[in-house]
Write an enzyme that holds these catalytic residues in place. Structure first.
Site, PDB file in Angstrom:
ATOM      1  N   ASP A  30       8.013   8.883  -5.811  1.00 50.64           N
ATOM      2  CA  ASP A  30       8.875   9.882  -5.158  1.00 50.64           C
ATOM      3  C   ASP A  30       9.869   9.080  -4.318  1.00 50.64           C
ATOM      4  OD1 ASP A  30       6.847   9.027  -3.400  1.00 50.64           O
ATOM      5  OD2 ASP A  30       6.869  10.899  -2.256  1.00 50.64           O
ATOM      6  N   ASP A  38       8.799   3.629  -0.666  1.00 50.75           N
ATOM      7  CA  ASP A  38       8.938   3.486  -2.129  1.00 50.75           C
ATOM      8  C   ASP A  38      10.024   2.466  -2.472  1.00 50.75           C
ATOM      9  OD1 ASP A  38       8.021   6.356  -1.504  1.00 50.75           O
ATOM     10  OD2 ASP A  38       7.518   6.155  -3.631  1.00 50.75           O
ATOM     11  N   ASP A 269       3.348   2.434   0.445  1.00 52.08           N
ATOM     12  CA  ASP A 269       3.446   2.100  -0.977  1.00 52.08           C
ATOM     13  C   ASP A 269       3.537   0.589  -1.220  1.00 52.08           C
ATOM     14  OD1 ASP A 269       3.483   4.816  -1.229  1.00 52.08           O
ATOM     15  OD2 ASP A 269       5.641   4.969  -1.561  1.00 52.08           O
TER      16      ASP A 269
HETATM   17  O1  RIB Z   1       1.548   9.527   2.919  1.00 59.93           O
HETATM   18  C1  RIB Z   1       2.387   8.472   2.587  1.00 59.93           C
HETATM   19  C2  RIB Z   1       2.963   8.642   1.204  1.00 59.93           C
HETATM   20  O2  RIB Z   1       3.742   9.839   1.145  1.00 59.93           O
HETATM   21  C3  RIB Z   1       3.891   7.529   0.779  1.00 59.93           C
HETATM   22  O3  RIB Z   1       3.748   7.314  -0.604  1.00 59.93           O
HETATM   23  C4  RIB Z   1       5.242   8.117   1.086  1.00 59.93           C
HETATM   24  O4  RIB Z   1       6.269   7.502   0.331  1.00 59.93           O
HETATM   25  C5  RIB Z   1       5.056   9.549   0.688  1.00 59.93           C
HETATM   26  O5  RIB Z   1       5.156   9.659  -0.708  1.00 59.93           O
HETATM   27 CA    CA Z   2       5.837   7.351  -2.015  1.00 54.08          CA
END
Ligand code: RIB
Ligand code: CA
Length: 349
Positions: A30, A38, A269
């Site tokens: 995402d 990310d 991530d």
């Molecule tokens: O809770 C943290 C996660 O939620 C991470 O992957 C952030 O990028 C969101 O996707």
């Molecule tokens: Ca993420």
């Protein structure tokens, strides 16, 4: 003569050994730009010879799926890695509907707004016409037991792939997931509801199907993310060297740290990717982990246990990260950010 024979054996063995160290991965995300996690996780993967990215697949989570797609294309273009294909995935969770709470709390997974242009404008690179789930299934099925999936957003694409092809789950080499929080271990509170973590909370039904699928899973929950902190000092260390990567970091992270110099970001991530590069960076424990998909006060909560408990009969054991060698992780992270940008297709030569 022996030199010739051993030389010949070495010539055959060395490429095999080197190839065995490389993880061919699908990067399911995402996506958000750095300092978002990310974005930094993708840069880490791009800069790591241990990883070969076969494709990036996007999903609604932090932002809409369309915004995740345009921003991922932008990063690949600005790092000279346009050979890596990007596939659009799910634009909504399976069941979870937008609520006033979701709008107020965090995330734009439900947004219909057209994506805002990234710095300097949209990339010229386009997403592929094939969808994310089709790409995920066909790539894994073409190389059974070889492909690892790194899933760092809601698990909608992955669960759909599991449902689509009965042989898929048995063909994935490993699934590295950033998601969940485990109350049994330290730092196991949620970040979306009191006990639920964002990625699992956005699509609890998909998370439950994925965790119960039997794919070998390495879970990177909030317990380990909470042992991390990305500060302005670390950012300044990264940009001490000028490369295309650090220039991208300056463009995306610089304005944020200028506005909020005291801001501390957790590295969610990035830990999932880092632990694939060097498994000795993290400490894990084998636990059964399941997800509550009942529409009550624990919707989207992950629960971990050392043995099966009533109601969790279908739960599977997985390796759960709960600690990290943070100084060593950051040493590796900064070194990768400062290294010259990896050449396109270098790993397929
Ligand atoms: O809770 C943290 C996660 O939620 C991470 O992957 C952030 O990028 C969101 O996707
Ligand atoms: Ca993420």
């Amino acid at each position: 003569m022996w030199t010739r024979i051993f030389g010949g054996i070495a010539a055959v063995l060395i490429p095999t050994v080197l190839a065995a160290q490389t993880h061919p991965i699908i990067f399911d995300t995402d996506f958000i730009l750095p300092p978002g996690d990310d974005g930094l996780a993708l840069l880490l993967a791009l800069q790591s010879p241990e990883i070969e990215i076969l494709g990036v697949t996007t999903v609604a989570g932090n932002e809409s799926m369309e915004r995740a797609t345009t921003d991922a294309l932008w990063v690949l273009e600005h790092t000279g890695r346009t050979e890596i294909p990007v596939y659009r995935g799910a634009d909504m969770p399976w069941v979870h509907e937008k609520s006033e709470f979701a709008e107020r709390r965090y995330g734009k997974w439900f947004s219909n707004e057209p994506p805002a242009p990234p710095p300097g404008g949209f990339a010229e690179k386009h997403a592929e016409s094939e969808g994310a789930v089709e790409f995920i299934v066909s790539t894994v099925m073409a190389r059974p037991g070889e492909v690892t999936i790194v899933a760092i957003g809601p698990l909608t694409n992955i669960a759909t792939a599991i449902r689509q092809d009965a042989a898929f789950a048995g063909s994935v080499r490993e699934l590295v997931i950033m998601g969940g929080a485990v109350a049994l271990l330290p730092d196991g509170a949620g970040n979306m509801t009191p006990n639920a973590e964002f990625n699992f909370w956005v699509d609890p039904e998909a998370a439950r199907v994925t965790l119960r699928s039997g794919i070998p899973i390495l879970l990177s929950p909030l317990n380990v993310s909470r042992k991390t902190s990305l500060t302005k000092d670390w950012y300044e260390k990264m940009i001490e060297v000028e490369t295309p990567i650090t220039k991208l970091l300056e463009t995306t992270m610089g304005p944020r740290f200028a506005r909020e110099p005291e801001r501390v970001f957790l590295m969610y991530d990035q830990v999932a990717v880092g632990s694939l590069i060097d498994p000795t960076l993290v400490t894990t424990e084998e636990l059964y982990v399941d997800v509550d998909a009942n529409h009550g006060i624990s919707y989207g909560t992950s629960v971990g246990g050392r043995e099966i408990w009533p109601g969790a009969e279908g739960a599977k054991k997985m390796r759960v990260q709960h600690d990290i060698d943070w100084p060593r992780f950051m040493e590796m992270f900064v070194e990768r950010m400062q290294a010259p940008a990896a050449a396109p297709n270098s790993r397929q030569d």
